[in-house]
Design a protein around this motif. Structure first.
Motif, PDB file in Angstrom:
ATOM      1  N   HIS A 128       0.865  -1.186   0.000  1.00  0.00           N
ATOM      2  CA  HIS A 128       0.000   0.000   0.000  1.00  0.00           C
ATOM      3  C   HIS A 128       0.899   1.232   0.000  1.00  0.00           C
ATOM      4  O   HIS A 128       0.971   1.963   0.996  1.00  0.00           O
ATOM      5  CB  HIS A 128      -0.928  -0.016   1.216  1.00  0.00           C
ATOM      6  CG  HIS A 128      -1.760  -1.263   1.315  1.00  0.00           C
ATOM      7  ND1 HIS A 128      -2.850  -1.483   0.510  1.00  0.00           N
ATOM      8  CD2 HIS A 128      -1.636  -2.359   2.109  1.00  0.00           C
ATOM      9  CE1 HIS A 128      -3.381  -2.667   0.815  1.00  0.00           C
ATOM     10  NE2 HIS A 128      -2.659  -3.212   1.770  1.00  0.00           N
ATOM     11  N   ALA A 129       1.577   1.450  -1.118  1.00  0.00           N
ATOM     12  CA  ALA A 129       2.613   2.478  -1.200  1.00  0.00           C
ATOM     13  C   ALA A 129       2.082   3.879  -0.908  1.00  0.00           C
ATOM     14  O   ALA A 129       2.701   4.648  -0.161  1.00  0.00           O
ATOM     15  CB  ALA A 129       3.262   2.445  -2.583  1.00  0.00           C
ATOM     16  N   ASP A 130       0.951   4.237  -1.476  1.00  0.00           N
ATOM     17  CA  ASP A 130       0.415   5.586  -1.301  1.00  0.00           C
ATOM     18  C   ASP A 130       0.137   5.871   0.179  1.00  0.00           C
ATOM     19  O   ASP A 130       0.525   6.914   0.711  1.00  0.00           O
ATOM     20  CB  ASP A 130      -0.862   5.754  -2.124  1.00  0.00           C
ATOM     21  CG  ASP A 130      -1.396   7.171  -2.074  1.00  0.00           C
ATOM     22  OD1 ASP A 130      -0.693   8.085  -2.540  1.00  0.00           O
ATOM     23  OD2 ASP A 130      -2.513   7.380  -1.559  1.00  0.00           O
ATOM     24  N   SER A 131      -0.533   4.947   0.850  1.00  0.00           N
ATOM     25  CA  SER A 131      -0.839   5.118   2.275  1.00  0.00           C
ATOM     26  C   SER A 131       0.438   5.157   3.109  1.00  0.00           C
ATOM     27  O   SER A 131       0.532   5.908   4.080  1.00  0.00           O
ATOM     28  CB  SER A 131      -1.739   3.984   2.760  1.00  0.00           C
ATOM     29  OG  SER A 131      -2.974   3.993   2.087  1.00  0.00           O
ATOM     30  N   LEU A 132       1.419   4.346   2.732  1.00  0.00           N
ATOM     31  CA  LEU A 132       2.675   4.289   3.471  1.00  0.00           C
ATOM     32  C   LEU A 132       3.420   5.616   3.387  1.00  0.00           C
ATOM     33  O   LEU A 132       3.963   6.108   4.382  1.00  0.00           O
ATOM     34  CB  LEU A 132       3.554   3.161   2.937  1.00  0.00           C
ATOM     35  CG  LEU A 132       4.878   2.936   3.680  1.00  0.00           C
ATOM     36  CD1 LEU A 132       4.627   2.538   5.130  1.00  0.00           C
ATOM     37  CD2 LEU A 132       5.719   1.876   2.978  1.00  0.00           C
ATOM     38  N   MET A 133       3.428   6.233   2.202  1.00  0.00           N
ATOM     39  CA  MET A 133       4.109   7.517   2.040  1.00  0.00           C
ATOM     40  C   MET A 133       3.428   8.603   2.873  1.00  0.00           C
ATOM     41  O   MET A 133       4.085   9.454   3.474  1.00  0.00           O
ATOM     42  CB  MET A 133       4.122   7.928   0.559  1.00  0.00           C
ATOM     43  CG  MET A 133       4.923   7.003  -0.348  1.00  0.00           C
ATOM     44  SD  MET A 133       6.630   6.722   0.211  1.00  0.00           S
ATOM     45  CE  MET A 133       6.550   4.986   0.681  1.00  0.00           C
ATOM     46  N   THR A 141       6.372  13.380  -1.683  1.00  0.00           N
ATOM     47  CA  THR A 141       6.689  14.153  -2.884  1.00  0.00           C
ATOM     48  C   THR A 141       7.383  13.282  -3.921  1.00  0.00           C
ATOM     49  O   THR A 141       7.056  13.324  -5.115  1.00  0.00           O
ATOM     50  CB  THR A 141       7.588  15.351  -2.524  1.00  0.00           C
ATOM     51  OG1 THR A 141       6.898  16.207  -1.606  1.00  0.00           O
ATOM     52  CG2 THR A 141       7.947  16.150  -3.766  1.00  0.00           C
ATOM     53  N   ALA A 142       8.362  12.493  -3.460  1.00  0.00           N
ATOM     54  CA  ALA A 142       9.090  11.615  -4.381  1.00  0.00           C
ATOM     55  C   ALA A 142       8.150  10.602  -5.012  1.00  0.00           C
ATOM     56  O   ALA A 142       8.252  10.291  -6.210  1.00  0.00           O
ATOM     57  CB  ALA A 142      10.211  10.898  -3.639  1.00  0.00           C
ATOM     58  N   TYR A 143       7.231  10.077  -4.218  1.00  0.00           N
ATOM     59  CA  TYR A 143       6.265   9.091  -4.723  1.00  0.00           C
ATOM     60  C   TYR A 143       5.364   9.713  -5.785  1.00  0.00           C
ATOM     61  O   TYR A 143       5.118   9.120  -6.836  1.00  0.00           O
ATOM     62  CB  TYR A 143       5.427   8.564  -3.560  1.00  0.00           C
ATOM     63  CG  TYR A 143       4.376   7.552  -3.950  1.00  0.00           C
ATOM     64  CD1 TYR A 143       4.725   6.238  -4.254  1.00  0.00           C
ATOM     65  CD2 TYR A 143       3.032   7.910  -4.019  1.00  0.00           C
ATOM     66  CE1 TYR A 143       3.760   5.308  -4.618  1.00  0.00           C
ATOM     67  CE2 TYR A 143       2.066   6.987  -4.378  1.00  0.00           C
ATOM     68  CZ  TYR A 143       2.435   5.687  -4.668  1.00  0.00           C
ATOM     69  OH  TYR A 143       1.468   4.776  -5.034  1.00  0.00           O
ATOM     70  N   ASP A 144       4.883  10.934  -5.522  1.00  0.00           N
ATOM     71  CA  ASP A 144       3.986  11.601  -6.469  1.00  0.00           C
ATOM     72  C   ASP A 144       4.730  12.021  -7.736  1.00  0.00           C
ATOM     73  O   ASP A 144       4.248  11.808  -8.850  1.00  0.00           O
ATOM     74  CB  ASP A 144       3.341  12.832  -5.814  1.00  0.00           C
ATOM     75  CG  ASP A 144       2.367  12.461  -4.710  1.00  0.00           C
ATOM     76  OD1 ASP A 144       1.884  11.313  -4.723  1.00  0.00           O
ATOM     77  OD2 ASP A 144       2.103  13.308  -3.836  1.00  0.00           O
ATOM     78  N   PHE A 174       4.706   6.959  -9.282  1.00  0.00           N
ATOM     79  CA  PHE A 174       4.715   5.557  -8.860  1.00  0.00           C
ATOM     80  C   PHE A 174       3.307   5.003  -8.682  1.00  0.00           C
ATOM     81  O   PHE A 174       3.107   3.789  -8.690  1.00  0.00           O
ATOM     82  CB  PHE A 174       5.490   5.412  -7.550  1.00  0.00           C
ATOM     83  CG  PHE A 174       6.967   5.650  -7.691  1.00  0.00           C
ATOM     84  CD1 PHE A 174       7.718   4.943  -8.617  1.00  0.00           C
ATOM     85  CD2 PHE A 174       7.616   6.588  -6.902  1.00  0.00           C
ATOM     86  CE1 PHE A 174       9.074   5.156  -8.756  1.00  0.00           C
ATOM     87  CE2 PHE A 174       8.979   6.809  -7.023  1.00  0.00           C
ATOM     88  CZ  PHE A 174       9.712   6.098  -7.958  1.00  0.00           C
ATOM     89  N   LYS A 175       2.334   5.914  -8.517  1.00  0.00           N
ATOM     90  CA  LYS A 175       0.965   5.464  -8.285  1.00  0.00           C
ATOM     91  C   LYS A 175       0.455   4.645  -9.458  1.00  0.00           C
ATOM     92  O   LYS A 175      -0.403   3.767  -9.310  1.00  0.00           O
ATOM     93  CB  LYS A 175       0.063   6.681  -8.041  1.00  0.00           C
ATOM     94  CG  LYS A 175      -1.316   6.337  -7.495  1.00  0.00           C
ATOM     95  CD  LYS A 175      -2.105   7.599  -7.145  1.00  0.00           C
ATOM     96  CE  LYS A 175      -1.457   8.350  -6.016  1.00  0.00           C
ATOM     97  NZ  LYS A 175      -2.277   9.498  -5.554  1.00  0.00           N
ATOM     98  N   ASN A 176       0.966   4.936 -10.653  1.00  0.00           N
ATOM     99  CA  ASN A 176       0.519   4.235 -11.853  1.00  0.00           C
ATOM    100  C   ASN A 176       1.457   3.088 -12.243  1.00  0.00           C
ATOM    101  O   ASN A 176       1.357   2.545 -13.339  1.00  0.00           O
ATOM    102  CB  ASN A 176       0.411   5.228 -13.023  1.00  0.00           C
ATOM    103  CG  ASN A 176      -0.593   6.325 -12.736  1.00  0.00           C
ATOM    104  OD1 ASN A 176      -1.654   6.078 -12.175  1.00  0.00           O
ATOM    105  ND2 ASN A 176      -0.265   7.550 -13.120  1.00  0.00           N
ATOM    106  N   LYS A 177       2.380   2.776 -11.339  1.00  0.00           N
ATOM    107  CA  LYS A 177       3.320   1.693 -11.625  1.00  0.00           C
ATOM    108  C   LYS A 177       3.137   0.572 -10.614  1.00  0.00           C
ATOM    109  O   LYS A 177       2.702   0.800  -9.495  1.00  0.00           O
ATOM    110  CB  LYS A 177       4.770   2.206 -11.550  1.00  0.00           C
ATOM    111  CG  LYS A 177       5.087   3.333 -12.533  1.00  0.00           C
ATOM    112  CD  LYS A 177       6.500   3.851 -12.318  1.00  0.00           C
ATOM    113  CE  LYS A 177       6.825   5.009 -13.245  1.00  0.00           C
ATOM    114  NZ  LYS A 177       8.179   5.558 -13.002  1.00  0.00           N
TER     115      LYS A 177
END
Length: 257
Positions: A171-176, A190-193, A197-200
């Motif tokens: 759950h990458a988005d929640s983790l960030m 910020t790095a995630y957005d 990465f949300k689409n990967k």
């Protein structure tokens, strides 16, 4: 109650719920837990587990917890559809790295109870887990993304360089977002957005940390270029990077007008 019993025992289903408001004295008061889950074994509700995330110690924590737990019990009492009562437990997850939790862990520690009153005043103990002091063996037992959080704070407490693992984030988005909330630093989010990465699929902490490190390099390189102090080739030579990589990293930060 040990951490292994709480987190790694038999695996009944746990369902996320939220406790939004509590009615008291005819008024509605906001009273929210950080996270609240129903623990079920098959179709039998066993208990409610509340989780409170703390980055700082709070001397009033026992008072807060007893109010949260009391609100949960009152909700049970008011819910006429409940055919069976169930217990409530709250776990305080402490992420401080300077010292283990030293604030009160019981009501008796919050105030002086005269010895004459102790037989009539019930004590109330809370469950605190010092996340930054978990050892590698315990951290390895976590099955969720929480293991990445625990490892990060353990490393921070030991004053070591954080070396991310290659394990895939569930759950990458929640983790960030959790990292941002716990550290007060939005670099992870910020790095995630920015990395889209949300689409990967298959995103790891290595991917996110690499993006953060490259963003830091990009800021330095861009300042050098905007100041016309050095050429791309000279910067690449100083940083021991290929010229094309320097150009790629620089694209992360826009040119100043």
């Amino acid at each position: 109650m040990s951490s292994k019993n709480v987190f790694f025992g038999p695996a009944p289903k746990i369902y996320l719920i939220t406790i939004r408001r509590v009615k008291a004295d005819g008024e509605l008061h906001e009273q929210e837990r950080d996270v609240s889950k129903i623990w079920k074994n098959g179709e039998i509700r066993i208990s409610i587990l509340g989780f409170e995330n703390q980055t700082r110690q709070d001397s009033d924590m026992p008072l807060r917890i007893i109010s949260y737990d009391g609100a949960s019990y009152k909700q049970e009492f008011l819910d006429k559809s409940n055919t069976k009562r169930y217990p409530v437990a709250t776990l305080v997850l402490y992420f401080g790295t300077d010292s283990k939790w030293t604030a009160p862990k019981s009501l008796y520690e919050c105030f002086d109870v005269p010895k004459e009153l102790k037989p009539f005043v019930s004590d109330y103990k809370i469950n605190v887990f010092d996340i930054a002091w978990l050892d590698d063996e315990t951290i390895s037992l976590f099955k969720s993304d929480f293991k990445f959080v625990a490892k990060y704070f353990q490393t921070k407490r030991l004053n070591k360089d954080y070396i991310p693992t290659s394990g895939e984030l569930l759950h990458a988005d929640s983790l960030m977002k959790l990292f941002t909330a716990l550290t007060g630093d939005n670099s992870f989010e910020t790095a995630y957005d920015e990395g889209n990465f949300k689409n990967k699929g298959g995103v790891t902490m290595c991917d996110v940390v690499e993006r953060i490190e490259n963003r830091g390099k990009a800021d330095i390189i861009r300042k050098m270029l905007d100041a016309k102090a050095l050429t791309v080739e000279q910067i690449a030579d100083i940083l021991k990077l290929p010229v094309e990589e320097v150009k790629k990293i620089t694209q992360m930060v826009p040119v100043l007008n």
